[in-house]
Design a protein around this motif. Structure first.
Motif, short mmCIF file in Angstrom:
data_model
loop_
_atom_site.label_atom_id
_atom_site.label_comp_id
_atom_site.label_asym_id
_atom_site.label_seq_id
_atom_site.Cartn_x
_atom_site.Cartn_y
_atom_site.Cartn_z
N UNK A 2 -39.29 21.36 -11.57
CA UNK A 2 -39.48 20.80 -12.90
C UNK A 2 -39.99 21.87 -13.86
N UNK A 3 -40.79 22.80 -13.35
CA UNK A 3 -41.29 23.90 -14.18
C UNK A 3 -40.12 24.72 -14.73
N UNK A 4 -39.15 25.02 -13.90
CA UNK A 4 -37.98 25.78 -14.35
C UNK A 4 -37.18 25.00 -15.37
N UNK A 9 -35.61 24.47 -21.03
CA UNK A 9 -35.61 23.68 -22.26
C UNK A 9 -36.17 24.50 -23.41
N UNK A 10 -37.28 25.18 -23.19
CA UNK A 10 -37.90 25.99 -24.24
C UNK A 10 -36.96 27.12 -24.67
N UNK A 11 -36.35 27.78 -23.70
CA UNK A 11 -35.40 28.85 -24.02
C UNK A 11 -34.21 28.30 -24.80
N UNK A 12 -33.73 27.13 -24.41
CA UNK A 12 -32.59 26.53 -25.11
C UNK A 12 -32.97 26.17 -26.54
N UNK A 13 -34.17 25.67 -26.75
CA UNK A 13 -34.60 25.33 -28.10
C UNK A 13 -34.73 26.57 -28.98
N UNK A 14 -35.28 27.64 -28.43
CA UNK A 14 -35.40 28.88 -29.19
C UNK A 14 -34.02 29.43 -29.52
N UNK A 28 -25.90 30.13 -30.29
CA UNK A 28 -25.54 28.72 -30.27
C UNK A 28 -24.85 28.36 -28.96
N UNK A 29 -23.96 29.19 -28.48
CA UNK A 29 -23.28 28.90 -27.22
C UNK A 29 -24.26 29.03 -26.05
N UNK A 30 -25.18 29.99 -26.15
CA UNK A 30 -26.21 30.13 -25.11
C UNK A 30 -27.09 28.88 -25.09
N UNK A 31 -27.42 28.37 -26.26
CA UNK A 31 -28.25 27.17 -26.35
C UNK A 31 -27.56 25.97 -25.71
N UNK A 32 -26.27 25.87 -25.91
CA UNK A 32 -25.52 24.76 -25.30
C UNK A 32 -25.55 24.86 -23.78
N UNK A 33 -25.33 26.06 -23.27
CA UNK A 33 -25.34 26.26 -21.82
C UNK A 33 -26.72 25.97 -21.24
N UNK A 34 -27.75 26.49 -21.89
CA UNK A 34 -29.11 26.26 -21.40
C UNK A 34 -29.52 24.80 -21.49
N UNK A 35 -29.05 24.10 -22.51
CA UNK A 35 -29.34 22.67 -22.62
C UNK A 35 -28.70 21.91 -21.46
N UNK A 36 -27.47 22.28 -21.11
CA UNK A 36 -26.80 21.63 -19.98
C UNK A 36 -27.53 21.94 -18.68
N UNK A 37 -27.96 23.21 -18.53
CA UNK A 37 -28.72 23.58 -17.33
C UNK A 37 -30.01 22.78 -17.25
N UNK A 38 -30.69 22.59 -18.39
CA UNK A 38 -31.91 21.80 -18.41
C UNK A 38 -31.65 20.37 -17.96
N UNK A 39 -30.62 19.75 -18.48
CA UNK A 39 -30.33 18.37 -18.11
C UNK A 39 -30.01 18.26 -16.63
#
Length: 54
Positions: A2-4, A9-14, A28-39
């Motif tokens: 959960x920590x990861x 999530x924080x990296x995706x928001x930044x 923007x594309x990195x944020x999309x990928x990181x958001x998917x990884x977070x979910x």
């Protein structure tokens, strides 16, 4: 795990702030990928926690 998920999530928001603010077009594309990884990691963490409880 959960920590990861929270770290991603924080990296995706930044990255989203940088990308959607016009500072970096590729962020923007990195944020999309990181958001998917977070979910995915959040769901996996939830399911892992549910399976480990008796």
């Amino acid at each position: 795990m959960l920590h990861y998920a929270v770290v991603f999530l924080v990296i995706a928001l930044i990255a989203a702030l940088l990308g959607f603010g016009g500072l970096a077009a590729g962020a923007a594309s990195i944020a999309k990928v990181l958001a998917i990884v977070f979910v995915v990691m959040a769901v996996a963490s939830f399911l892992w926690g549910r399976m480990r409880r008796p």
